[in-house]
Motif scaffolding. Structure first.
Motif, mmCIF file in Angstrom:
data_model
loop_
_atom_site.group_PDB
_atom_site.id
_atom_site.type_symbol
_atom_site.label_atom_id
_atom_site.label_comp_id
_atom_site.label_asym_id
_atom_site.label_seq_id
_atom_site.Cartn_x
_atom_site.Cartn_y
_atom_site.Cartn_z
ATOM 1 N N VAL A 4 -23.687 -69.170 78.811
ATOM 2 C CA VAL A 4 -23.561 -67.765 79.615
ATOM 3 C C VAL A 4 -22.551 -66.753 78.181
ATOM 4 C CG1 VAL A 4 -21.007 -66.742 81.103
ATOM 5 C CG2 VAL A 4 -23.248 -68.788 81.808
ATOM 6 N N PHE A 5 -22.806 -66.011 77.552
ATOM 7 C CA PHE A 5 -21.944 -65.358 76.880
ATOM 8 C C PHE A 5 -21.062 -64.309 77.371
ATOM 9 C CE2 PHE A 5 -25.477 -66.731 74.992
ATOM 10 C CZ PHE A 5 -25.340 -67.156 73.966
ATOM 11 N N PRO A 94 -12.521 -60.483 83.511
ATOM 12 C CA PRO A 94 -11.672 -60.487 81.600
ATOM 13 C C PRO A 94 -12.014 -60.930 80.651
ATOM 14 C CG PRO A 94 -12.363 -62.816 83.385
ATOM 15 C CD PRO A 94 -12.901 -61.331 84.194
ATOM 16 N N LEU A 95 -13.315 -60.925 80.607
ATOM 17 C CA LEU A 95 -13.160 -61.079 79.559
ATOM 18 C C LEU A 95 -14.353 -59.541 78.996
ATOM 19 C CD1 LEU A 95 -14.862 -64.498 79.332
ATOM 20 C CD2 LEU A 95 -12.734 -63.457 78.088
ATOM 21 N N THR A 96 -14.207 -58.868 79.625
ATOM 22 C CA THR A 96 -14.472 -57.490 79.403
ATOM 23 C C THR A 96 -14.409 -56.742 77.897
ATOM 24 O OG1 THR A 96 -14.112 -55.898 80.951
ATOM 25 C CG2 THR A 96 -15.700 -57.055 81.298
ATOM 26 N N ALA A 97 -14.727 -56.055 77.025
ATOM 27 C CA ALA A 97 -13.679 -55.334 75.784
ATOM 28 C C ALA A 97 -12.879 -53.826 76.435
ATOM 29 C CB ALA A 97 -14.802 -54.986 74.932
ATOM 30 N N VAL A 98 -13.660 -53.345 77.148
ATOM 31 C CA VAL A 98 -13.750 -51.656 77.465
ATOM 32 C C VAL A 98 -12.614 -51.342 79.039
ATOM 33 C CG1 VAL A 98 -14.321 -49.607 77.564
ATOM 34 C CG2 VAL A 98 -15.543 -50.872 76.597
ATOM 35 N N ASN A 99 -11.575 -50.604 78.935
ATOM 36 C CA ASN A 99 -10.800 -50.140 79.723
ATOM 37 C C ASN A 99 -11.798 -49.649 80.580
ATOM 38 O OD1 ASN A 99 -9.529 -48.069 82.022
ATOM 39 N ND2 ASN A 99 -7.255 -48.948 80.538
ATOM 40 N N PRO A 100 -11.351 -50.824 82.309
ATOM 41 C CA PRO A 100 -12.752 -50.610 83.275
ATOM 42 C C PRO A 100 -12.431 -49.140 83.779
ATOM 43 C CG PRO A 100 -10.464 -52.144 83.983
ATOM 44 C CD PRO A 100 -10.386 -51.713 82.550
ATOM 45 N N PHE A 101 -11.573 -48.048 83.744
ATOM 46 C CA PHE A 101 -11.608 -47.196 84.192
ATOM 47 C C PHE A 101 -12.310 -46.201 82.532
ATOM 48 C CE2 PHE A 101 -7.216 -48.687 85.847
ATOM 49 C CZ PHE A 101 -7.705 -48.700 87.173
ATOM 50 N N VAL A 102 -12.397 -46.463 81.868
ATOM 51 C CA VAL A 102 -13.616 -45.795 81.063
ATOM 52 C C VAL A 102 -14.307 -46.146 81.479
ATOM 53 C CG1 VAL A 102 -13.873 -45.750 78.789
ATOM 54 C CG2 VAL A 102 -11.287 -45.554 79.366
ATOM 55 N N ALA A 103 -14.875 -47.424 81.505
ATOM 56 C CA ALA A 103 -16.508 -48.215 81.700
ATOM 57 C C ALA A 103 -16.878 -47.243 82.841
ATOM 58 C CB ALA A 103 -16.113 -49.390 81.719
ATOM 59 N N LYS A 104 -16.154 -47.238 84.140
ATOM 60 C CA LYS A 104 -16.296 -46.748 85.050
ATOM 61 C C LYS A 104 -17.368 -45.236 84.431
ATOM 62 C CE LYS A 104 -15.145 -45.494 90.101
ATOM 63 N NZ LYS A 104 -14.175 -45.169 90.675
ATOM 64 N N THR A 105 -17.013 -44.259 84.413
ATOM 65 C CA THR A 105 -17.339 -43.430 83.390
ATOM 66 C C THR A 105 -18.709 -43.239 82.829
ATOM 67 O OG1 THR A 105 -14.770 -41.852 83.652
ATOM 68 C CG2 THR A 105 -16.877 -40.983 82.085
ATOM 69 N N ASN A 106 -18.166 -44.458 81.839
ATOM 70 C CA ASN A 106 -19.815 -44.506 80.611
ATOM 71 C C ASN A 106 -20.893 -45.278 81.898
ATOM 72 O OD1 ASN A 106 -18.171 -43.566 78.828
ATOM 73 N ND2 ASN A 106 -17.441 -45.734 78.594
#
Length: 233
Positions: A4-5, A94-106
Motif C-alpha cells: 500500500v502506497f 490524510p495522506l494526499t498531497a493536493v488541497n481537496p478543493f483543488v483536487a475536486k476541480t482537477n
C-alpha cells in the motif's frame, strides 16, 4: 509484491517523471471510465448508481449526524447513503498531497475527459462477482450502552466522567472520530484511556515523576546509610 502506497509518498517521484512527457503527447495514460474516476470524490458513488434517491455526505462530524438521523428514523425517502469520513471523500484523505478543493476541480476535468473517451464501454471487471455484496447487513445499535437500563445509566455516568477527563480536541489520533466516541468505546470495553495520546503522555510523565521520586528516596537512603557507616568507623 503486494503493498500500500500513499499518494503523499509517491507524488514527488511521479511529478518528476511526468515532466518528461511531451505536452502534445496523444498517448493514452489511463483507461478508467467516468464513474471509476469520479468514485474518488464525494458523490461519485451516488452518480454511479444513477438513482434519484441518494445522499452523499462527507466530513466525519457530518457523517455522524446523518447516521444518528438514520438510527432515529428521521431520514426518509433515501435509498442509498454515501458516507465519507474525509472532507470531499478520498480527495481529502490524510495522506494526499493536493488541497481537496483543488483536487475536486482537477477530478471534474478527468471525469469529463473519461466521458469524452468513453472508456467505460471498453473496460469491465471479469471477476466483478467477487465485488458484489451477497450477505444481508446486520443492524447493530450504536446508541445503546446496555440492554439493562440501570447498567446503561451507570455506564452513561462513567462515560461523561471519562469524556470530561479527555482533552476535547477531537483529533482522531486514537482511532475514534471524537473524544466522546472514545469515551463510549472505553465504557464498552473496546478501547483504553491510554489510546488518547495526551492521556498516554500524562501517564508516562506521571510514571517518570514516580521513578525520579523513588530514585531520590533510594539515593537518600544510600547516602544516609553510607554516612552512618563512616561515622561508626
Amino acid at each position: 509484491m503486494n503493498g500500500v502506497f500513499s499518494i503523499k509518498d509517491i507524488h514527488i517521484k511521479l511529478m518528476e517523471k511526468m515532466k518528461n512527457i511531451p505536452p502534445d503527447c496523444d498517448c493514452e495514460l489511463v483507461s478508467s471510465g467516468a464513474y471509476g474516476v469520479g468514485w474518488a470524490g464525494s458523490g461519485g458513488e451516488c452518480a454511479a448508481l444513477e438513482r434519484p434517491k441518494t445522499l452523499a455526505v462527507h466530513g466525519i462530524h457530518n457523517v455522524i449526524a446523518i447516521f444518528e438521523e438514520i438510527v432515529e428514523e428521521k431520514l426518509k425517502d433515501v435509498d442509498f447513503v454515501e458516507a465519507l469520513s474525509c472532507i470531499e471523500g478520498c480527495l481529502g484523505g490524510p495522506l494526499t498531497a493536493v488541497n481537496p478543493f483543488v483536487a475536486k476541480t482537477n477530478l471534474k476535468c478527468q471525469v469529463n475527459r473519461a466521458k469524452s473517451k468513453d472508456f467505460s464501454s471498453e473496460n469491465t471487471a471479469a471477476d466483478y462477482q467477487d465485488l458484489l455484496w451477497t450477505k444481508d447487513m446486520e443492524y447493530k445499535p450504536i446508541l445503546k450502552l446496555d440492554e439493562n437500563v440501570m447498567k446503561a445509566m451507570i455506564k452513561m455516568q462513567k462515560l461523561e466522567e471519562i469524556n470530561d477527563g479527555l482533552p476535547g480536541l477531537d483529533c482522531g489520533a486514537c482511532g475514534s472520530p471524537n473524544c466522546r466516541a472514545l469515551a463510549e468505546d472505553i465504557v464498552r470495553g473496546l478501547a483504553f484511556e491510554t489510546d488518547c495520546i495526551f492521556k498516554l503522555r500524562e501517564k508516562v510523565s506521571d510514571l517518570a515523576d514516580q521513578m525520579k521520586a523513588f530514585e531520590h528516596i533510594y539515593r537518600t537512603k544510600q547516602d544516609g546509610s553510607g554516612r552512618g557507616k563512616t561515622n561508626d568507623g
